[in-house]
Design an enzyme around this catalytic site. Sequence first.
Site, PDB file in Angstrom:
ATOM      1  CG  ASP A  74      -2.526  -4.184  -0.517  1.00 58.88           C
ATOM      2  OD1 ASP A  74      -3.214  -4.425   0.440  1.00 58.88           O
ATOM      3  OD2 ASP A  74      -2.071  -3.020  -0.577  1.00 58.88           O
TER       4      ASP A  74
ATOM      5  CB  CYS B 170      -0.978  -0.119   1.405  1.00 57.18           C
ATOM      6  SG  CYS B 170      -1.719   1.464   1.506  1.00 57.18           S
TER       7      CYS B 170
END
Length: 162
Positions: free
Chosen positions: A60, A53
């Site tokens: 992620d 992120c």
Amino acid sequence: MKEQDFSALTLLGSQDVKYNFDYAPEVLETVDNNHQNRDFFVKFNCPEFTTLCPITGQPDFATVYISYIPDLKIVESKSLKLYLFSFRNHGDFHEDSMNIIMNDLIDAMDPRYIEVWGKFTPRGGISIDPYCNYGKPETKYEQMAEHRMMNHDMYPEKIDNR
């Protein structure tokens, strides 16, 4: 079938592979498409994609689906694996990452058609599944891209990576 010169490939078969921990589009390698006289799909399912992120730095995770109809070149799969690995410490939003992947593959091999779909595992109770595609302008593939964009999620498949 004509003989191909694979001497330009630096990754396939190499035991001395370096893994880039930072975004590295330059690792993508291509070879000639030996079947330029017909359309066919090449599909990659990449269930171990990771990126960061850009705001929080948290990881992620996604399964990335890449499907394309090649023209003159195809992407070499080991170079694709190393390229996707290079996103590991790269910070971009999910939507940006999928579009960057598609743009880099277009730059590398100039396919007739390509689509990239990321199915990210939920974080904060929300999953994000960006889809992007491209068809060569002023060809039937441009029309195909428009049609698939308008219909790509009419029948969502079962998602088993979450």
